[in-house]
Design an enzyme around this catalytic site. Structure first.
Site, PDB file in Angstrom:
ATOM      1  N   GLU A   1       0.848  -1.192   0.000  1.00 22.20           N
ATOM      2  CA  GLU A   1       0.000   0.000   0.000  1.00 22.20           C
ATOM      3  C   GLU A   1       0.886   1.245   0.000  1.00 22.20           C
ATOM      4  O   GLU A   1       1.839   1.313   0.784  1.00 22.20           O
ATOM      5  CB  GLU A   1      -0.913   0.032   1.226  1.00 22.20           C
TER       6      GLU A   1
ATOM      7  N   GLU B   1      -5.186  -2.739  12.831  1.00 20.67           N
ATOM      8  CA  GLU B   1      -4.908  -3.589  11.660  1.00 20.67           C
ATOM      9  C   GLU B   1      -5.884  -4.764  11.610  1.00 20.67           C
ATOM     10  O   GLU B   1      -6.349  -5.147  10.537  1.00 20.67           O
ATOM     11  CB  GLU B   1      -3.466  -4.091  11.669  1.00 20.67           C
TER      12      GLU B   1
ATOM     13  N   GLU C   1      -9.777   4.159   6.406  1.00 20.51           N
ATOM     14  CA  GLU C   1      -8.932   4.641   7.504  1.00 20.51           C
ATOM     15  C   GLU C   1      -9.713   5.402   8.577  1.00 20.51           C
ATOM     16  O   GLU C   1      -9.523   5.176   9.762  1.00 20.51           O
ATOM     17  CB  GLU C   1      -7.776   5.482   6.956  1.00 20.51           C
TER      18      GLU C   1
HETATM   19  N1  B3K Z   1      -2.951   1.059   5.656  1.00 22.39           N
HETATM   20  C1  B3K Z   1      -1.638   1.263   6.221  1.00 22.39           C
HETATM   21  C2  B3K Z   1      -0.988   2.517   5.770  1.00 22.39           C
HETATM   22  C3  B3K Z   1      -0.255   2.410   4.478  1.00 22.39           C
HETATM   23  C4  B3K Z   1       0.530   3.663   4.217  1.00 22.39           C
HETATM   24  C5  B3K Z   1       1.101   3.692   2.849  1.00 22.39           C
HETATM   25  N2  B3K Z   1       1.981   4.822   2.640  1.00 22.39           N
HETATM   26  C6  B3K Z   1      -1.660   1.256   7.709  1.00 22.39           C
HETATM   27  C7  B3K Z   1      -2.951   1.515   8.348  1.00 22.39           C
HETATM   28  O1  B3K Z   1      -3.529   2.568   8.266  1.00 22.39           O
HETATM   29  O2  B3K Z   1      -3.468   0.615   8.952  1.00 22.39           O
HETATM   30 ZN    ZN Z   2      -5.390   1.910   8.770  1.00 23.42          ZN
END
Ligand code: B3K
Ligand code: ZN
Length: 897
Positions: A126, A303, A325
């Site tokens: 990501e 997560e 997010e």
């Molecule tokens: N989804 C990842 C973040 C990725 C960042 C990429 N530059 C972590 C999180 O928000 O859970």
């Molecule tokens: Zn996240």
């Protein structure tokens, strides 16, 4: 998504188009070798019936060496390899495409794609890292099922992991072995992951709510196995909480967490194989503070919760990032509140809320006031990695929280249920989430879209009027954006739907029952007003005496409230408000007002004096045994220098520092006996426990120590800190003692910290995460004219343990100094800015994502005093002239525009 001709580098939300092709299955074979890993990628591809016909298939790819191409197993020559990918010309409607390529993980210092850390292989995909592993339609609306075969030397890489379930493994000739993994769930490429190396796991087997067996593993390097228990417990608690609160169960048979010490951010939610920065996994009492324990719980939760909010339902495009997010941050905040006892205990819940709001106000409000201001759902970007921001995460979480504030927990749950019922397995938008919330609650949320499309921090001006004769109390709310930055102003279209929670406090300090005009009876003591117009008046009736309003209780919306409270009214609220958040808020307002007045005097070279009312109010909180220790610690901590400087018409970090230190010293001196008694009373003897209660005692005790370290006579602080340092059985107390000694050294010009500092290093030389703290403590220490911290920082850059390539280490020294030591960083001679420019450019060549984070540190330069502003501009121009990456370029160009 296409580039526009005028500004070729800008990606725009309005340009979204569905992909021309779909990829249904992906079969990956890796021959893992650090300097040259071969990746064979076989995909089932077909034209997307929902997109316009194109002759060629365009796949993204970066930093890849082309080896071969085949269609339906026959070599295919009509391909063009270029810098950004590969064009497969003139393809059939449906076919099997095999592309073989090579990459160089050992040379990959960007930590995006496939890379080597401590001799092991890891991935980070990501947002756009998968294209650095193989050619692909690397965008989140292309979802496929993956099968992955890993082959590697067995002695060097005994453990081979990927997403999903292990379906085969075995030995190969020449000391090699293989493992084959299959992920039954369709996913976008950004959720792909692999790990290979010398790792060991803590394992647990659990049954989920419906009785299915699950294997949980936390994988680490062998010497870290004794620091995995807390992460495992946090994972189990997360699984249980998501079942209970949202009815969401773990869907895979196996769930793995892997820790890696070189990582750009906190952690990554790859399907079934979460990869974590060691900082958010490893903990034992000797190495981790209470804050570390709490952060691990929050990030493990975050997560894990992504497995549903992000993975099962994902984002259509990266403009929708907050869909996953914002929602997942909200979920992790609620989880942490529940874990701290906050589902039964309003005070514990308020503690968590205060911590979250403090971050939001200090970081997100600042972002919204500068050149990077953007809506929760951005309209455009140059580099998507620059948009993993406080706005998308923290303001996004507030935007989700407001649905719950409007509909209650049950209404919110109905909306979530409908969201999964409609969109499971799909890549969707923020509008889809809003529609689910609206439909499940039979409500029109059209106006609510503005929370996603408008940047800037809304201001709510409040005026009140009490009509003694009629016993009516009217509250008029007016909303606007104040003087928002140009970046924010261009997004603003009209008033927001603001859930505005309010209570009225009577002269005896008790809440009044609330009855709004037109209602037949009073109903509760806190009401959520639905504030939808530019200006609106709400009238309460049957109000027996002139009340004091408690505004925006529990911080019910991410706005700035302007209301003209008197000092005595703030002291009254601090002593009486039944809303714990607003009690804290009253104290902060009181202190902020006092501190800003002092900063203005300091800037003008006038003498300083602290209002006795503030000292009395703080003294009452300190000694109020009905308040929890953790609440008292939060209430007695002064607003940060960074936050205060942002409240000034022209930020003057030196004046803020002088004012804040002056107040700290005054509070330390005036309340000395109370601080000493508090220190004594809140010791936590016996074995260390990372519970919220014990952590609260330590926090209050260590705050007492830090106030004592401000005194002119350092004897008490030195005695207590030295004894605590030597006797500590946990990192919270040891680090707090060291920090107090460093502070006393600065306050007295003495050198009482050097023995402990040296001891700390030798004691923890083999614990990188603790050595990070050793660097950070020194980078954030108070300096003086005789001892500027920049000199310490420059000397530490030469320390053998310093390593710019390791993001945690770079953050612990460089970022700590530049972002968390404002008075020293903003030194009048510009030495901090020169250092910043050097480091941004050095990092730019190594790791653009990390460099771009550091680059953001000067973005508010226009708001500083003229002398600083010019020096900051010069540093920004230096970076602009030397920058190589798109990441850093976007930041500095926006700052200078
Ligand atoms: N989804 C990842 C973040 C990725 C960042 C990429 N530059 C972590 C999180 O928000 O859970
Ligand atoms: Zn996240």
């Amino acid at each position: 998504m296409t580039d526009t001709a005028a500004t070729p580098n800008v990606i725009r939300r309005a340009d979204y188009a569905p992909p021309a092709f779909l990829i249904d299955t992906v079969d990956l074979e890796f021959d893992l070798v650090p300097e040259r890993t071969i990746v064979k990628n076989t995909m089932r591809v077909r034209r997307n019936p929902a997109a316009a016909h194109t002759r060629d298939l365009e796949l993204m790819g970066e930093q890849l060496e082309f080896v071969s191409a085949a269609i339906d197993a026959k070599p295919y020559a009509n391909v063009r390899v270029h810098d950004h990918g590969i064009t497969i010309e003139d393809v059939p409607d449906s076919f099997e495409l095999t592309l073989t390529g090579a990459c160089d993980p050992a040379a990959n210092t960007t930590l995006s794609g496939l890379y080597v850390s401590s001799g092991n292989f890891f991935t980070q995909c990501e947002a756009e890292g998968f294209r650095r592993i193989t050619w692909f339609l690397d965008r989140p609306d292309v979802m496929a099922t993956y099968t992955v075969t890993l082959r590697a030397d067995k002695a060097a890489y005994p453990v081979l992991l990927s997403n999903g379930n292990l379906i085969a493994e075995g030995d190969l000739p020449d000391g090699r072995h293989y493992a084959k993994w299959e992920d039954p769930f369709r996913k976008p490429s950004y959720l792909f992951a692999l790990v290979a190396g010398k790792l060991v796991a803590l394992e647990e087997r659990i049954k989920t709510g419906s009785g299915k067996d699950k294997l949980l593993q936390v994988w680490v390097e062998p010497h870290d196995l004794d620091k995995t228990r807390h992460a495992m417990d946090s994972l189990i608690h997360s699984i249980r909480w998501d079942e209970a609160r949202f009815g969401l169960e773990l869907d895979l048979d196996r769930f793995m967490i892997v820790a890696v010490s070189d990582f750009n951010m906190g952690a990554m939610e790859n399907k079934g194989l979460n990869i974590f920065n060691t900082k958010y996994v490893l903990a034992n009492p000797e190495t981790a503070t209470d804050t570390d324990f709490a952060n691990i719980e929050a990030v493990v939760g975050h997560e894990y919760f992504h497995n549903w909010t992000g993975n099962r339902v994902t984002c259509r495009d990266w403009f929708q990032l907050s869909l996953k997010e914002g929602l997942t941050v909200f979920r992790d905040q609620e989880f942490s509140a529940a874990m701290s006892g906050g589902d039964e205990n309003a005070a514990a819940r308020a503690t968590k809320r205060i911590e979250d709001v403090r971050v939001l106000r200090q970081m997100q409000f600042a972002e919204d006031a500068g050149p990077m201001a953007h809506p929760v759902r951005p309209e455009s970007y140059v580099e998507i990695n620059n948009f993993y921001t406080m706005t998308v995460y923290e303001k996004g979480a507030e935007v989700v929280r407001m649905y719950q504030t409007l509909f209650g927990r049950d209404g919110f749950r109905k909306g979530m249920d409908l969201y999964f019922q409609r969109y499971d397995g799909q890549a969707v938008t923020c509008d889809d989430f809003r529609a689910a919330m609206a439909d499940a609650n039979g409500c029109d949320l059209a106006q609510y879209e503005r929370w996603y499309s408008q940047a800037g921090t809304p201001r709510v001006r409040v005026t009140t009027r009490y009509d003694e004769a009629q016993k009516r109390y009217s509250v008029t709310l007016a909303q606007d954006y104040g003087n928002a930055s140009p970046a924010a102003r261009e997004t603003q279209m009209g008033p927001l739907l603001i859930p505005f929670a309010i209570g009225l406090i009577g002269p005896d300090g008790a809440d009044l029952p609330l009855r709004l005009e037109g209602e037949s009876a009073a109903n509760g003591t806190t009401r959520v007003l639905e504030f939808t117009e530019a200006q609106q008046t709400f009238t309460f009736v049957d109000v027996p005496a002139k009340p004091l309003p408690s505004l925006l209780r529990d911080f019910s919306a991410p706005v700035i409230v302007e209301y003209d409270y008197g000092d005595d009214e703030l002291a009254f609220l601090l002593a009486n408000d039944s809303d714990a958040f607003n009690r804290w808020e009253a104290g902060q307002r009181f202190a902020t007002r006092e501190l800003l007045a002092l900063a203005a005097r300091a800037a003008a070279g006038e003498p300083l004096e602290v209002d006795g009312g503030l000292v009395d109010a703080f003294g009452r909180v300190l000694n109020d045994e009905t308040l929890s220790p953790s609440f008292r610690e939060l209430a007695l901590m002064l607003p940060s220098e960074t936050y205060l400087a942002e409240q000034m018409a022209l930020s003057d970090p030196a004046a803020v520092h002088t004012a804040r230190q002056f107040v700290r010293k005054r509070l330390g001196t005036a309340l000395k006996a109370d601080w000493l008694a508090t220190f004594d009373k809140h010791r936590t003897p016996g074995a260390y426990e990372p519970t919220p209660e014990a952590a609260g005692h330590r926090a209050l005790k260590n705050l007492a120590l830090s106030y004592l370290s401000e005194l002119d006579d350092p004897a008490d602080a030195v005695r207590l800190a030295t004894a605590q340092y030597d006797a500590a059985n946990n990192m919270t107390d040891r680090a707090a003692a060291l920090s107090a000694l460093l502070n006393t050294s600065a306050a007295t010009g003495g050198d009482v910290a050097s023995r402990a500092l040296a001891d700390f290093y030798t004691r923890f030389e083999r614990e990188p995460l603790v050595i990070d703290k050793w660097f950070a403590l020194q980078a954030t220490q108070r300096g003086s004219a005789q001892r500027p911290v920049i000199e310490t920082v420059r000397a530490l850059m030469q320390h053998p343990a310093f390593n710019l390539k390791n993001p945690n280490r770079a953050r612990s020294l460089i970022f700590s100094f530049c972002a968390a030591n404002p008075a020293q960083f903003h030194a009048a001679d510009g030495s901090g800015y020169a250092f910043w420019a050097e480091q941004v450019l050095e990092l730019d060549a190594i790791n653009p994502q990390v460099a771009a984070r550091l680059a953001r540190n000067l973005e508010l330069w226009r708001r500083f005093t003229p002398q600083l502003r010019e020096r900051m501009r010069a540093a920004l121009e230096k970076v602009a002239a030397g920058v190589k990456s798109r990441d850093v370029r976007e930041i500095v160009e926006k700052a200078l525009a």
